[in-house]
Design a protein around this motif. Structure first.
Motif, short mmCIF file in Angstrom:
data_model
loop_
_atom_site.label_atom_id
_atom_site.label_comp_id
_atom_site.label_asym_id
_atom_site.label_seq_id
_atom_site.Cartn_x
_atom_site.Cartn_y
_atom_site.Cartn_z
N VAL A 142 0.81 -1.23 0.00
CA VAL A 142 0.00 0.00 0.00
C VAL A 142 0.84 1.27 0.00
O VAL A 142 0.34 2.33 -0.37
CB VAL A 142 -1.00 0.02 1.18
N ARG A 143 2.11 1.19 0.37
CA ARG A 143 2.96 2.39 0.34
C ARG A 143 3.06 2.95 -1.07
O ARG A 143 3.25 4.16 -1.26
CB ARG A 143 4.37 2.08 0.84
N TYR A 144 2.95 2.07 -2.08
CA TYR A 144 3.13 2.49 -3.47
C TYR A 144 1.83 2.96 -4.12
O TYR A 144 1.85 3.35 -5.28
CB TYR A 144 3.74 1.34 -4.28
N TYR A 145 0.71 2.91 -3.42
CA TYR A 145 -0.53 3.44 -3.98
C TYR A 145 -0.36 4.95 -4.11
O TYR A 145 0.07 5.63 -3.16
CB TYR A 145 -1.72 3.15 -3.08
N ASN A 146 -0.72 5.49 -5.24
CA ASN A 146 -0.57 6.93 -5.46
C ASN A 146 -1.27 7.74 -4.38
O ASN A 146 -0.76 8.76 -3.93
CB ASN A 146 -1.10 7.31 -6.84
N ALA A 147 -2.44 7.28 -3.95
CA ALA A 147 -3.19 8.00 -2.91
C ALA A 147 -2.41 8.06 -1.60
O ALA A 147 -2.55 9.02 -0.83
CB ALA A 147 -4.55 7.35 -2.69
N ASN A 148 -1.57 7.07 -1.33
CA ASN A 148 -0.76 7.07 -0.11
C ASN A 148 0.52 7.87 -0.26
O ASN A 148 1.09 8.32 0.74
CB ASN A 148 -0.45 5.64 0.32
N LEU A 149 0.99 8.05 -1.49
CA LEU A 149 2.22 8.81 -1.71
C LEU A 149 2.05 10.29 -1.39
O LEU A 149 3.05 10.98 -1.17
CB LEU A 149 2.72 8.62 -3.15
N ILE A 150 0.82 10.78 -1.37
CA ILE A 150 0.63 12.18 -0.97
C ILE A 150 0.73 12.33 0.55
O ILE A 150 1.11 13.38 1.04
CB ILE A 150 -0.70 12.78 -1.49
N LYS A 151 0.41 11.27 1.28
CA LYS A 151 0.44 11.31 2.75
C LYS A 151 1.82 10.96 3.29
O LYS A 151 2.30 11.58 4.24
CB LYS A 151 -0.58 10.33 3.32
N THR A 152 2.45 9.96 2.70
CA THR A 152 3.78 9.54 3.11
C THR A 152 4.64 9.42 1.86
O THR A 152 4.74 8.34 1.26
CB THR A 152 3.73 8.18 3.86
N PRO A 153 5.23 10.53 1.43
CA PRO A 153 6.00 10.52 0.19
C PRO A 153 7.25 9.64 0.29
O PRO A 153 7.80 9.41 1.37
CB PRO A 153 6.38 11.98 -0.02
N TYR A 154 7.68 9.19 -0.85
CA TYR A 154 8.84 8.30 -0.99
C TYR A 154 10.08 8.87 -0.29
O TYR A 154 10.85 8.13 0.30
CB TYR A 154 9.09 8.07 -2.48
N SER A 155 10.27 10.19 -0.34
CA SER A 155 11.46 10.81 0.25
C SER A 155 11.50 10.64 1.77
O SER A 155 12.57 10.77 2.37
CB SER A 155 11.52 12.30 -0.10
N LEU A 156 10.38 10.32 2.40
CA LEU A 156 10.35 10.15 3.87
C LEU A 156 10.51 8.69 4.30
O LEU A 156 10.60 8.41 5.49
CB LEU A 156 9.03 10.69 4.43
#
Length: 154
Positions: free
Chosen positions: A137-151
């Protein structure tokens, strides 16, 4: 009912774009697991998409083209930040791959997606295809706005 059957993979560093790609801005009006509601501007077109809860690699999906001016206003109402990426399309083994190169707080993330006619469809993976992350679920686009890859802890 419309159904999306999609698998998602990381892309290895040996991949190189074969075309110019298209810029995408997308925002989410709802990110609850039961339904995501997305607005997307892709080049000079815009879409409103509603997706249901995932069941394996399948989920209900409904997509409608909308006026770009409406999409621009809806992006202002969306959860922030708006997700930005460049999408490249490549054919391999009779299938169309969508390769997304993320920008902003998700820079460094490159993901390939393939839509399939059935969950058990066999396909030939391109040489640049990496680890499958379909169920992560980390890779779902909707989750990338909440917990971006850089974090993420690397």
């Amino acid at each position: 009912m419309a159904k999306e059957i999609e698998r998602k993979f990381l892309v290895r560093e040996n991949w190189q774009p074969q075309n110019a790609g298209v810029d995408i801005a997308q925002g989410y009006l709802s990110t609850v697991p039961e339904r995501t509601v997305r607005v997307r501007i892709k080049a000079d077109r815009a879409f409103l998409t509603i997706k249901g809860r995932n069941e394996g690699i399948s989920r209900p999906e409904f997509e409608y083209e909308i006026p770009v001016a409406d999409a621009e206003e809806l992006l202002q109402l969306a959860e922030q930040p708006v997700l930005r990426k460049k999408r490249y399309l490549e054919k391999h083994g009779g299938f169309l791959w969508e390769i997304d190169v993320f920008a902003g707080a998700n820079v460094g993330l490159v993901v390939a997606e393939i839509e399939l006619p059935t969950e058990d469809t066999v396909f030939s993976p391109p040489c640049w295809l990496g680890e499958e992350v379909s169920g992560d679920v980390r890779y779902y686009n909707a989750n990338l706005i909440k917990t971006p890859y850089s974090l993420w802890k690397k």
